[in-house]
Design a protein around this motif. Structure first.
Motif, mmCIF file in Angstrom:
data_model
loop_
_atom_site.group_PDB
_atom_site.id
_atom_site.type_symbol
_atom_site.label_atom_id
_atom_site.label_comp_id
_atom_site.label_asym_id
_atom_site.label_seq_id
_atom_site.Cartn_x
_atom_site.Cartn_y
_atom_site.Cartn_z
ATOM 1 N N LEU A 32 0.847 -1.187 0.000
ATOM 2 C CA LEU A 32 0.000 0.000 0.000
ATOM 3 C C LEU A 32 0.881 1.235 0.000
ATOM 4 N N ASN A 33 0.696 2.084 -1.004
ATOM 5 C CA ASN A 33 1.488 3.303 -1.125
ATOM 6 C C ASN A 33 0.596 4.534 -1.044
ATOM 7 N N LEU A 34 0.997 5.466 -0.200
ATOM 8 C CA LEU A 34 0.323 6.749 -0.064
ATOM 9 C C LEU A 34 1.238 7.807 -0.644
ATOM 10 N N SER A 35 0.918 8.244 -1.838
ATOM 11 C CA SER A 35 1.759 9.154 -2.609
ATOM 12 C C SER A 35 1.235 10.574 -2.437
ATOM 13 N N MET A 36 1.817 11.316 -1.492
ATOM 14 C CA MET A 36 1.264 12.597 -1.065
ATOM 15 C C MET A 36 1.726 13.760 -1.947
ATOM 16 N N GLU A 37 0.854 14.737 -2.091
ATOM 17 C CA GLU A 37 1.153 15.918 -2.899
ATOM 18 C C GLU A 37 2.216 16.791 -2.215
ATOM 19 N N PRO A 38 3.063 17.458 -3.004
ATOM 20 C CA PRO A 38 3.971 18.439 -2.405
ATOM 21 C C PRO A 38 3.188 19.486 -1.599
ATOM 22 N N GLU A 44 -2.659 18.040 8.825
ATOM 23 C CA GLU A 44 -3.984 17.420 8.890
ATOM 24 C C GLU A 44 -4.200 16.420 7.767
ATOM 25 N N SER A 45 -3.809 16.787 6.566
ATOM 26 C CA SER A 45 -4.000 15.885 5.429
ATOM 27 C C SER A 45 -3.078 14.671 5.533
ATOM 28 N N TRP A 46 -1.830 14.912 5.931
ATOM 29 C CA TRP A 46 -0.876 13.798 6.090
ATOM 30 C C TRP A 46 -1.395 12.789 7.102
ATOM 31 N N LEU A 47 -1.829 13.276 8.261
ATOM 32 C CA LEU A 47 -2.273 12.379 9.327
ATOM 33 C C LEU A 47 -3.608 11.714 8.992
ATOM 34 N N GLU A 48 -4.476 12.422 8.271
ATOM 35 C CA GLU A 48 -5.737 11.813 7.854
ATOM 36 C C GLU A 48 -5.476 10.597 6.970
ATOM 37 N N CYS A 49 -4.615 10.766 5.974
ATOM 38 C CA CYS A 49 -4.321 9.665 5.053
ATOM 39 C C CYS A 49 -3.588 8.532 5.764
ATOM 40 N N PHE A 50 -2.581 8.885 6.554
ATOM 41 C CA PHE A 50 -1.810 7.861 7.257
ATOM 42 C C PHE A 50 -2.683 7.081 8.238
ATOM 43 N N GLY A 51 -3.481 7.783 9.025
ATOM 44 C CA GLY A 51 -4.299 7.114 10.027
ATOM 45 C C GLY A 51 -5.306 6.158 9.420
ATOM 46 N N GLU A 52 -5.984 6.596 8.371
ATOM 47 C CA GLU A 52 -6.990 5.727 7.740
ATOM 48 C C GLU A 52 -6.336 4.519 7.081
ATOM 49 N N ALA A 53 -5.213 4.740 6.390
ATOM 50 C CA ALA A 53 -4.538 3.637 5.704
ATOM 51 C C ALA A 53 -3.962 2.629 6.691
ATOM 52 N N LEU A 54 -3.319 3.113 7.755
ATOM 53 C CA LEU A 54 -2.742 2.200 8.742
ATOM 54 C C LEU A 54 -3.818 1.374 9.426
ATOM 55 N N ALA A 55 -4.901 2.020 9.808
ATOM 56 C CA ALA A 55 -5.977 1.288 10.468
ATOM 57 C C ALA A 55 -6.560 0.216 9.556
ATOM 58 N N ARG A 56 -6.761 0.552 8.286
ATOM 59 C CA ARG A 56 -7.331 -0.428 7.340
ATOM 60 C C ARG A 56 -6.358 -1.574 7.106
ATOM 61 N N ALA A 57 -5.083 -1.272 6.877
ATOM 62 C CA ALA A 57 -4.103 -2.321 6.604
ATOM 63 C C ALA A 57 -3.960 -3.260 7.793
ATOM 64 N N ALA A 58 -3.879 -2.706 8.996
ATOM 65 C CA ALA A 58 -3.709 -3.548 10.180
ATOM 66 C C ALA A 58 -4.934 -4.421 10.419
ATOM 67 N N ALA A 59 -6.109 -3.863 10.221
ATOM 68 C CA ALA A 59 -7.336 -4.627 10.456
ATOM 69 C C ALA A 59 -7.480 -5.784 9.473
ATOM 70 N N ARG A 115 2.205 7.259 17.929
ATOM 71 C CA ARG A 115 1.039 6.908 18.740
ATOM 72 C C ARG A 115 0.108 5.970 17.962
ATOM 73 N N MET A 116 -0.130 6.283 16.681
ATOM 74 C CA MET A 116 -0.996 5.443 15.862
ATOM 75 C C MET A 116 -0.409 4.047 15.671
ATOM 76 N N ILE A 117 0.895 3.992 15.437
ATOM 77 C CA ILE A 117 1.540 2.693 15.246
ATOM 78 C C ILE A 117 1.453 1.863 16.518
ATOM 79 N N ARG A 118 1.693 2.501 17.651
ATOM 80 C CA ARG A 118 1.615 1.775 18.914
ATOM 81 C C ARG A 118 0.204 1.227 19.148
ATOM 82 N N GLU A 119 -0.792 2.030 18.855
ATOM 83 C CA GLU A 119 -2.171 1.565 19.042
ATOM 84 C C GLU A 119 -2.455 0.342 18.183
ATOM 85 N N CYS A 120 -1.949 0.346 16.945
ATOM 86 C CA CYS A 120 -2.131 -0.815 16.076
ATOM 87 C C CYS A 120 -1.399 -2.029 16.625
#
Length: 398
Positions: free
Chosen positions: A226-232, A237-252, A288-293
């Motif tokens: 899974l690759n999150l290719s972020m805009e320059p 807020e946008s970085w953490l929104e994408c990272f948090g949703e992707a990490l939660a989905r991948a781990a689940a 923090r997000m990684i630890r929670e996962c």
């Protein structure tokens, strides 16, 4: 519940040094350790990498990397390398004019980094620790047959392979460096038991030019990438929104037995080699997000490695220290998170290191005061593009 956390000694790997002007410099480790010591947060006991780990690292290197490449690294590690080896250097990504130039002792220095990452993996997988941090690790750009992006041997891939072979565990690899974790991805691109997740600035504008959402794995490994290719100029807020949703989905969906994460600190607005406009907030929140996962899916098992980051004074020491504070459940986090704003200041007297490269002004606090930062004029458009990318990237995940 408090988790047992170990800090892997990095002294054996501080010889990993290209030259004084090179951006990948071991001063990063020294400044981080100073900050933690002055904060009273440096661990009283470090995990010292045992001598036999060097032998294990040598074996791991030879399993991962092509023999002619390893032989060339060995030859170029001499004080006065053979001219024939020097002639081959460019072909293996080690040319004197490239981004990963050869230097004396590089084989031994990089072997020590691999040994440290193997030791971190064993500490967690054997049950002697829940969390292990090896900040000298994270050389995620190295390939089987060549060096790239300041990376000679791929210690992250070595640790993951070791975990798979010795413990049979399913590994979720999370790469937060602003540059795509290409080397690790390609090592495990067809392996369904290693899930690679990388968030990074889009390869349209930044090295290594890969890491797009259509890179999803191949053969039986399809869907485990899974690759999150972020805009320059993406902001917090946008970085953490994408990272948090992707990490939660991948781990689940993947339900890993252990998480291995790489913590490059170059998505900060101060970093000179990228174009992302994030603050120290992401380096507080991502661990923090990684630890929670890890707590939810892998019984707390979490191995963290260092990585890139090229603002040596203002960014890396704070970011890596915040990572350790999260891994070690430090009470200092309550102050940093806002319960006592005055206590969230960095300790007086830091840094103790004098250097002509030291900036005239250093941040006073653990987190950045972004109130006087100039907002990105395309914030709405950038956020919308990142959300569109995320939706496409997640289509094949569960």
């Amino acid at each position: 519940m408090s988790k047992r956390s170990v800090w892997v000694d990095t002294s054996g790997s501080k010889g990993y040094r290209f030259h004084d002007e090179h951006p990948f410099h071991p001063i990063r480790l020294e400044l981080t350790e100073q900050l933690l010591r002055l904060s009273g947060e440096f661990p009283a006991a470090e995990l010292i990498v045992p001598p036999f780990a060097e032998e294990e690292a040598e074996q791991a290197i030879c399993k991962l990397h092509r023999h002619d490449y390893v032989d060339t690294v060995l030859a170029l590690s001499e004080e006065h390398p053979d001219p024939e080896a020097v002639r081959k250097a460019d072909a293996f990504g080690l040319g004197a004019d490239g981004d990963t130039p050869f230097f004396p002792g590089m084989h031994a220095a990089t072997r020590s980094i691999v040994a440290g990452s193997l030791a971190a993996a064993d500490a967690v997988m054997s049950g002697s620790a829940d969390h292990a941090l090896h900040l000298a690790g994270g050389l995620h750009h190295a390939f089987p047959d060549r060096a790239a992006g300041f990376c000679i041997y791929n210690d992250a891939a070595a640790a993951i392979s070791h975990i798979r072979e010795k413990y049979g565990a399913r590994v979720l690899y999370v790469d937060t460096d602003v540059h795509h974790g290409d080397g690790v991805q390609w090592f495990f691109y067809t392996d369904p038991d290693v899930f690679t997740l990388s968030i990074h600035e889009t390869g349209k504008f930044l090295f290594p030019g890969s890491g797009f959402h259509h890179e999803r794995g191949d053969s039986s490994g399809y869907g485990a990438c899974l690759n999150l290719s972020m805009e320059p100029y993406t902001e917090d807020e946008s970085w953490l929104e994408c990272f948090g949703e992707a990490l939660a989905r991948a781990a689940a969906v993947f339900r890993p037995d252990v998480i291995v994460s790489q913590h490059g600190c170059d998505a900060h607005a101060f970093d000179p080699l990228a174009h992302i406009h994030c603050s120290m907030k992401i380096y507080r929140e991502m661990p923090r997000m990684i630890r929670e996962c890890a707590d939810t899916y892998s019984q707390g098992r979490w191995i963290a490695l260092g990585g890139g980051g090229y603002d040596h004074w203002r960014v890396i020491p704070r970011a890596w220290s915040l990572l350790w504070l999260e891994m070690s459940s430090s009470p200092l986090l309550k102050a940093i998170d806002g319960d006592s704003p005055n206590a969230a200041l960095l300790p007086l007297g830091w840094p103790q290191l004098e250097s002509p490269d030291r900036p005239d002004e250093l941040p006073p606090g653990w987190l950045d005061d972004t109130s006087d930062w100039t907002p990105m004029p395309r914030r709405t458009e950038i956020t919308a593009k990142n959300r569109e990318m995320l939706a496409i990237a997640l289509q094949h995940i569960g």
